[in-house]
Design an enzyme around this catalytic site. Structure first.
Site, PDB file in Angstrom:
ATOM      1  N   GLU A 111      46.273  47.967  42.137  1.00  0.00           N
ATOM      2  CA  GLU A 111      44.865  47.962  41.723  1.00  0.00           C
ATOM      3  C   GLU A 111      44.362  49.336  41.297  1.00  0.00           C
ATOM      4  O   GLU A 111      43.527  49.447  40.393  1.00  0.00           O
ATOM      5  CB  GLU A 111      43.975  47.407  42.857  1.00  0.00           C
ATOM      6  N   GLU A 156      48.555  39.977  48.129  1.00  0.00           N
ATOM      7  CA  GLU A 156      47.533  39.599  49.119  1.00  0.00           C
ATOM      8  C   GLU A 156      47.638  38.122  49.498  1.00  0.00           C
ATOM      9  O   GLU A 156      47.397  37.742  50.645  1.00  0.00           O
ATOM     10  CB  GLU A 156      46.140  39.911  48.561  1.00  0.00           C
TER      11      GLU A 156
HETATM   12  N1  COA Z   1      46.615  39.068  34.629  1.00  0.00           N
HETATM   13  C1  COA Z   1      46.627  38.504  33.427  1.00  0.00           C
HETATM   14  N2  COA Z   1      47.740  38.341  32.695  1.00  0.00           N
HETATM   15  C2  COA Z   1      48.887  38.788  33.229  1.00  0.00           C
HETATM   16  C3  COA Z   1      48.947  39.409  34.479  1.00  0.00           C
HETATM   17  C4  COA Z   1      47.738  39.542  35.200  1.00  0.00           C
HETATM   18  N3  COA Z   1      47.700  40.073  36.418  1.00  0.00           N
HETATM   19  N4  COA Z   1      50.225  39.762  34.729  1.00  0.00           N
HETATM   20  C5  COA Z   1      50.941  39.365  33.668  1.00  0.00           C
HETATM   21  N5  COA Z   1      50.140  38.775  32.757  1.00  0.00           N
HETATM   22  C6  COA Z   1      50.507  38.215  31.451  1.00  0.00           C
HETATM   23  C7  COA Z   1      50.749  39.295  30.414  1.00  0.00           C
HETATM   24  O1  COA Z   1      49.524  39.731  29.855  1.00  0.00           O
HETATM   25  C8  COA Z   1      51.618  38.541  29.435  1.00  0.00           C
HETATM   26  O2  COA Z   1      50.794  37.680  28.698  1.00  0.00           O
HETATM   27  P1  COA Z   1      50.998  37.568  27.061  1.00  0.00           P
HETATM   28  O3  COA Z   1      52.403  37.040  26.904  1.00  0.00           O
HETATM   29  O4  COA Z   1      49.939  36.610  26.642  1.00  0.00           O
HETATM   30  O5  COA Z   1      50.848  38.962  26.534  1.00  0.00           O
HETATM   31  C9  COA Z   1      52.481  37.666  30.349  1.00  0.00           C
HETATM   32  O6  COA Z   1      51.764  37.545  31.573  1.00  0.00           O
HETATM   33  C10 COA Z   1      53.835  38.259  30.648  1.00  0.00           C
HETATM   34  O7  COA Z   1      53.648  39.543  31.202  1.00  0.00           O
HETATM   35  P2  COA Z   1      54.347  40.866  30.625  1.00  0.00           P
HETATM   36  O8  COA Z   1      53.516  42.037  31.022  1.00  0.00           O
HETATM   37  O9  COA Z   1      54.647  40.701  29.182  1.00  0.00           O
HETATM   38  O10 COA Z   1      55.715  40.850  31.452  1.00  0.00           O
HETATM   39  P3  COA Z   1      56.619  42.106  31.814  1.00  0.00           P
HETATM   40  O11 COA Z   1      57.891  41.544  32.339  1.00  0.00           O
HETATM   41  O12 COA Z   1      56.695  43.061  30.683  1.00  0.00           O
HETATM   42  O13 COA Z   1      55.843  42.847  33.014  1.00  0.00           O
HETATM   43  C11 COA Z   1      54.602  42.968  35.077  1.00  0.00           C
HETATM   44  C12 COA Z   1      55.670  42.212  34.250  1.00  0.00           C
HETATM   45  C13 COA Z   1      54.324  42.129  36.324  1.00  0.00           C
HETATM   46  C14 COA Z   1      55.141  44.336  35.496  1.00  0.00           C
HETATM   47  C15 COA Z   1      53.319  43.133  34.232  1.00  0.00           C
HETATM   48  O14 COA Z   1      52.972  41.864  33.693  1.00  0.00           O
HETATM   49  C16 COA Z   1      52.147  43.653  34.999  1.00  0.00           C
HETATM   50  O15 COA Z   1      52.088  44.835  35.286  1.00  0.00           O
HETATM   51  N6  COA Z   1      51.168  42.767  35.325  1.00  0.00           N
HETATM   52  C17 COA Z   1      49.950  43.166  35.957  1.00  0.00           C
HETATM   53  C18 COA Z   1      50.166  43.427  37.418  1.00  0.00           C
HETATM   54  C19 COA Z   1      48.875  43.878  38.095  1.00  0.00           C
HETATM   55  O16 COA Z   1      48.350  44.946  37.817  1.00  0.00           O
HETATM   56  N7  COA Z   1      48.372  43.039  39.000  1.00  0.00           N
HETATM   57  C20 COA Z   1      47.217  43.338  39.780  1.00  0.00           C
HETATM   58  C21 COA Z   1      45.990  42.836  39.147  1.00  0.00           C
HETATM   59  S1  COA Z   1      44.584  43.257  40.145  1.00  0.00           S
END
Ligand code: COA
Length: 261
Positions: A135, A115
């Site tokens: 979402e 966004e």
């Molecule tokens: N909010 C808060 N923390 C987030 C985040 C988010 N949207 N996206 C990633 N992080 C954090 C993870 O919790 C992790 O923190 P930690 O090391 O303290 O556990 C760190 O960032 C690294 O992320 P991680 O998930 O371990 O990396 P990955 O390479 O395995 O996966 C993604 C990457 C982007 C696929 C995954 O982080 C993800 O799905 N994030 C959320 C995306 C999402 O739903 N966004 C919309 C929110 S409305």
């Protein structure tokens, strides 16, 4: 320029580079990052030394991996509505900055990150970029303008496919559906964003800003009112020294020297 905890802001050669800087959280937007983005864009809006903004994320993995999910867990119906409106107002500030904002998308642009890129005027993605509106996986909907801007940019059908499935798409697919303007190798991303910024800066800035204002209105208005605004802003441009210089330089077969007057 103020010091920020979640942002790096650097201004050089009339370009402000804003880097969202929470790499350990994949640059997820927490409340502080949103309020600092607001402050940074408000200050850039009024900064006579800035003509174009480039917005990117720190590290090689993420532009912005969404709003900070940890902060979502506290929300109820009323605070959720306020939360959405608060984010929308920051992104509206970006869209209505009055100066071009280029998103240099260097990795995950998910949820609020997608966004945020949508609120920018141009999007250049690195080859490793991934876009998505996940979402629904969390039981919510895009709340920072995504349901509106995504559909306006790529069409309702494609927007709904992303919003209803939560699927991620890669940079090539984002380019194919018109979500991004260009795709480049990650190592070239900022250079390419700067090249586009420099090209825009080489034009008369009054015309650039009037063009931005008129084109932004396509999201707000009907054809008749939009064209009325276009005609007024066209008239404003015709009253500028840049217009005299632009037309004269063409007829004299030389490069224009715009003074932004
Ligand atoms: N909010 C808060 N923390 C987030 C985040 C988010 N949207 N996206 C990633 N992080 C954090 C993870 O919790 C992790 O923190 P930690 O090391 O303290 O556990 C760190 O960032 C690294 O992320 P991680 O998930 O371990 O990396 P990955 O390479 O395995 O996966 C993604 C990457 C982007 C696929 C995954 O982080 C993800 O799905 N994030 C959320 C995306 C999402 O739903 N966004 C919309 C929110 S409305």
């Amino acid at each position: 320029m103020a010091n920020y905890e979640t942002l790096l802001v650097e201004t050089k050669n009339r370009i402000a580079l804003i880097t969202i800087n929470r790499p350990d959280k994949l640059n997820a937007l927490n409340a502080l990052a949103k309020s600092e983005l607001k402050e940074a864009f408000e200050s850039i809006k009024n900064d006579p030394n800035v003509d174009v903004v480039i917005l990117t994320g720190s590290g090689q993995k993420a532009f912005v991996a969404g709003t900070d999910i940890k902060e979502l867990t506290e929300l109820d119906a009323v605070s959720g509505k306020n939360f959405s409106e608060g984010g929308q107002s920051v992104f509206n500030l970006i869209e209505n900055l009055g100066k071009p904002v280029i998103a240099a998308v260097n990795g995950f642009a998910l949820g609020g990150g997608s966004e945020l890129a949508l609120a920018c005027h141009l999007r250049i993605a690195s080859e490793n970029a991934k876009f998505g509106q996940p979402e629904v996986n969390l039981g919510i909907i895009p709340g920072y303008g995504g349901t509106q801007r995504l559909a306006r940019l790529v069409g309702k059908g494609r927007a709904l496919e992303l919003i209803l499935t939560g699927d991620q798409i890669d940079a090539a697919e984002a380019y194919r559906i018109g979500l991004v303007n260009k795709v480049v190798p990650l190592s070239d991303l900022l250079r390419m964003a700067e090249e586009v910024a420099r090209k825009i800066i080489s034009k008369g800035q009054i015309a650039v800003r009037m063009a931005l204002k008129a084109t932004n209105m396509t999201q707000e208005t009907n054809l008749t009112d939009g064209q009325a605004l276009e005609a007024s802003l066209f008239g404003v441009c015709c009253g500028t020294e840049d217009f005299q210089e632009g037309t004269k330089s063409f007829l004299e077969k030389r490069k224009p020297e715009f003074k932004n007057k």
